[in-house]
Design a protein around this motif. Sequence first.
Motif, PDB file in Angstrom:
ATOM      1  N   ASN A 130      34.201  47.022  36.148  1.00 47.70           N
ATOM      2  CA  ASN A 130      33.091  47.286  35.227  1.00 47.70           C
ATOM      3  C   ASN A 130      33.354  48.608  34.503  1.00 47.70           C
ATOM      4  OD1 ASN A 130      32.351  49.384  36.903  1.00 47.70           O
ATOM      5  ND2 ASN A 130      30.288  48.656  37.284  1.00 47.70           N
ATOM      6  N   ARG A 131      32.493  48.907  33.529  1.00 42.54           N
ATOM      7  CA  ARG A 131      32.631  50.140  32.759  1.00 42.54           C
ATOM      8  C   ARG A 131      31.421  51.064  32.903  1.00 42.54           C
ATOM      9  NH1 ARG A 131      36.628  50.676  29.011  1.00 42.54           N
ATOM     10  NH2 ARG A 131      37.900  48.846  28.534  1.00 42.54           N
ATOM     11  N   VAL A 132      30.457  50.684  33.719  1.00 38.41           N
ATOM     12  CA  VAL A 132      29.227  51.473  33.838  1.00 38.41           C
ATOM     13  C   VAL A 132      29.137  52.083  35.225  1.00 38.41           C
ATOM     14  CG1 VAL A 132      28.024  50.067  32.144  1.00 38.41           C
ATOM     15  CG2 VAL A 132      27.879  49.467  34.564  1.00 38.41           C
ATOM     16  N   ASN A 133      28.190  52.990  35.378  1.00 33.08           N
ATOM     17  CA  ASN A 133      27.985  53.645  36.663  1.00 33.08           C
ATOM     18  C   ASN A 133      27.171  52.735  37.578  1.00 33.08           C
ATOM     19  OD1 ASN A 133      27.856  55.500  38.688  1.00 33.08           O
ATOM     20  ND2 ASN A 133      26.302  56.793  37.723  1.00 33.08           N
ATOM     21  N   VAL A 134      27.769  52.308  38.682  1.00 37.16           N
ATOM     22  CA  VAL A 134      27.103  51.420  39.633  1.00 37.16           C
ATOM     23  C   VAL A 134      27.481  51.878  41.040  1.00 37.16           C
ATOM     24  CG1 VAL A 134      28.991  49.741  39.703  1.00 37.16           C
ATOM     25  CG2 VAL A 134      26.659  48.984  40.185  1.00 37.16           C
ATOM     26  N   SER A 135      26.612  51.602  41.989  1.00 37.07           N
ATOM     27  CA  SER A 135      26.868  52.009  43.368  1.00 37.07           C
ATOM     28  C   SER A 135      28.132  51.340  43.901  1.00 37.07           C
ATOM     29  CB  SER A 135      25.684  51.641  44.257  1.00 37.07           C
ATOM     30  OG  SER A 135      26.005  51.820  45.611  1.00 37.07           O
ATOM     31  N   PRO A 136      29.165  52.097  44.287  1.00 36.97           N
ATOM     32  CA  PRO A 136      30.391  51.488  44.822  1.00 36.97           C
ATOM     33  C   PRO A 136      30.143  50.673  46.084  1.00 36.97           C
ATOM     34  CG  PRO A 136      30.768  53.788  44.239  1.00 36.97           C
ATOM     35  CD  PRO A 136      29.281  53.560  44.167  1.00 36.97           C
ATOM     36  N   SER A 137      29.284  51.170  46.971  1.00 39.82           N
ATOM     37  CA  SER A 137      29.017  50.445  48.211  1.00 39.82           C
ATOM     38  C   SER A 137      28.368  49.092  47.935  1.00 39.82           C
ATOM     39  CB  SER A 137      28.126  51.278  49.135  1.00 39.82           C
ATOM     40  OG  SER A 137      26.901  51.599  48.508  1.00 39.82           O
ATOM     41  N   LEU A 138      27.545  49.015  46.883  1.00 36.73           N
ATOM     42  CA  LEU A 138      26.906  47.755  46.523  1.00 36.73           C
ATOM     43  C   LEU A 138      27.944  46.728  46.096  1.00 36.73           C
ATOM     44  CD1 LEU A 138      24.382  46.029  45.827  1.00 36.73           C
ATOM     45  CD2 LEU A 138      24.430  47.072  43.561  1.00 36.73           C
ATOM     46  N   VAL A 139      28.902  47.129  45.264  1.00 37.73           N
ATOM     47  CA  VAL A 139      29.930  46.201  44.778  1.00 37.73           C
ATOM     48  C   VAL A 139      30.871  45.796  45.912  1.00 37.73           C
ATOM     49  CG1 VAL A 139      31.775  45.856  43.101  1.00 37.73           C
ATOM     50  CG2 VAL A 139      29.770  47.205  42.470  1.00 37.73           C
ATOM     51  N   LEU A 140      31.257  46.753  46.759  1.00 37.14           N
ATOM     52  CA  LEU A 140      32.143  46.437  47.872  1.00 37.14           C
ATOM     53  C   LEU A 140      31.482  45.492  48.858  1.00 37.14           C
ATOM     54  CD1 LEU A 140      33.710  49.969  48.529  1.00 37.14           C
ATOM     55  CD2 LEU A 140      34.749  48.038  47.330  1.00 37.14           C
ATOM     56  N   GLU A 141      30.188  45.685  49.110  1.00 40.56           N
ATOM     57  CA  GLU A 141      29.453  44.770  49.989  1.00 40.56           C
ATOM     58  C   GLU A 141      29.369  43.377  49.362  1.00 40.56           C
ATOM     59  OE1 GLU A 141      27.183  43.214  53.110  1.00 40.56           O
ATOM     60  OE2 GLU A 141      28.434  45.016  52.976  1.00 40.56           O
ATOM     61  N   LEU A 142      29.180  43.322  48.045  1.00 46.51           N
ATOM     62  CA  LEU A 142      29.145  42.029  47.356  1.00 46.51           C
ATOM     63  C   LEU A 142      30.473  41.298  47.502  1.00 46.51           C
ATOM     64  CD1 LEU A 142      27.846  39.956  45.432  1.00 46.51           C
ATOM     65  CD2 LEU A 142      28.641  41.363  43.519  1.00 46.51           C
ATOM     66  N   LEU A 143      31.586  42.014  47.361  1.00 44.35           N
ATOM     67  CA  LEU A 143      32.911  41.396  47.499  1.00 44.35           C
ATOM     68  C   LEU A 143      33.115  40.880  48.922  1.00 44.35           C
ATOM     69  CD1 LEU A 143      35.107  43.926  45.480  1.00 44.35           C
ATOM     70  CD2 LEU A 143      34.369  41.653  44.751  1.00 44.35           C
ATOM     71  N   GLN A 144      32.680  41.647  49.915  1.00 48.29           N
ATOM     72  CA  GLN A 144      32.801  41.194  51.305  1.00 48.29           C
ATOM     73  C   GLN A 144      31.973  39.935  51.541  1.00 48.29           C
ATOM     74  OE1 GLN A 144      34.712  42.142  53.686  1.00 48.29           O
ATOM     75  NE2 GLN A 144      35.277  44.292  53.449  1.00 48.29           N
ATOM     76  N   ARG A 145      30.779  39.907  50.980  1.00 49.49           N
ATOM     77  CA  ARG A 145      29.925  38.730  51.183  1.00 49.49           C
ATOM     78  C   ARG A 145      30.473  37.507  50.466  1.00 49.49           C
ATOM     79  NH1 ARG A 145      23.521  40.065  51.620  1.00 49.49           N
ATOM     80  NH2 ARG A 145      23.659  41.897  52.972  1.00 49.49           N
ATOM     81  N   ILE A 146      31.067  37.702  49.299  1.00 47.71           N
ATOM     82  CA  ILE A 146      31.675  36.575  48.582  1.00 47.71           C
ATOM     83  C   ILE A 146      32.840  36.019  49.392  1.00 47.71           C
ATOM     84  CG2 ILE A 146      33.045  35.980  46.542  1.00 47.71           C
ATOM     85  CD1 ILE A 146      31.224  37.817  44.924  1.00 47.71           C
TER      86      ILE A 146
END
Length: 443
Positions: free
Chosen positions: A72-88
């Motif tokens: 992405n190009r915007v400021n987003v919580s890294p832990s949120l995205v990493l948790e999403l990848l783990q859940r996927i």
Amino acid sequence: MISQLFVLSQRGDNIVFRDYRRDVHKASAETFFRKVKFWNDDGEEDAPPVFNVDGVNYFHVKVAGLLFVATNRVNVSPSLVLELLQRIARLIKDYLGVLNEDSLRKNFVLVYELLDEVIDFGYAQTTSTELLKSYIFNEPIMIDSAVMPPLGAASIFVKGNKRMPGTVITKSVVANEPGGRKREEIFVDVIEKISVTFNSSGYILTSEIDGTIQMKSYLTGNPEIRLALNEDLSIGRSDYASSTAVILDDCNFHESVHLDSFDTDRTLSLVPPDGEFPVMNYRMTQPFKPPFRINALLEETGPLKAEVIIKVCADFNPSINANTVLVQMPVPKFTNRVNFELDHESVGNTTDFKEANKRLEWSIKKVVGGAEHTLRAKLTFSQELLGNIMKEAGPVSMTFDIPMYHASRLQVKYLQIAKKSKAHNPYRWVRYVTQANSYVARL
């Protein structure tokens, strides 16, 4: 919010790719893999889970040898995205049964269908295996267990005196057995990752256990499950706990778990959702008996020479084996040659000197409880060391898997399935696995 999501193989092949917002260039997967493969910023060996290249944020996790990546190009919580990848990754494993490159390629249509339901225009909608069942219509193509790599002894499930291979759990939660039969089994893993630090004399400085009770259900009709733990289990420090009690510092439970009777008889009741999920996570810092003792000695034997002696003692029952034991030790940066000596009875042991990062590696295929293994390594330096040799070497670190061993003594006393009958009596399989999270011995 994410712009892209893709899955890469270990070779960098793009297996799955979704572009949600079209604000990141299409060559991002190639840019990411090149950056990760040749990562050398600040002398670090591996790329961090989050980094930025030319204004694009890259988030990645490695699961089963596959790289799950979001950009992405915007400021987003890294832990949120990493948790999403783990859940996927966990969601895909639930639907495919086994997560690897082969299963992903054979089921790419199903995987794309899942991703389209999970993420909408870069925003996560749901990662629940159970909720997605009504929206997913493709059937998984199962991978033949005969061509799957062996899972090792840690994959053996035990029910009483019966054993069965761990490949039985590598099945999709949405697929039936051949002939349309529904599997009636439930699997419970008690997985503990232990962190232990020893001083130079072999005494324990710090010790900690991070554990989880993992469940995967193949039961029809969503029956209620009652899971009983140790009756003397104590949460938090207690002055009244017995010396044999299991004392956990803290714990948390899955949202489906009901704790109505937990305080009285230490039982958990739940209706297990489809898919694999953690029933309970816990942490323990009370003193416990570590499965291995490590002693390491480093001494100079000449102007340009030194000798390392590493001794590993398995301090657990002889009926238990530890698998895939790997011992590593950094050596002084001027080391240019290493000669190894192993015990005569050390069958299946391998040694290696990683000259690029100046590290010794000692691999032991299997360690029987009560056994002792010793490694001697003679180091040769390209120039004389000016400082203290002890400051330039070590510490010794260790990784391993020990099936059917649990350091905390936390146990699943029984697993009760409500409303079962003689004609409907599902199998219940429980497995204990202890792994090294951080196992270190100082010189």
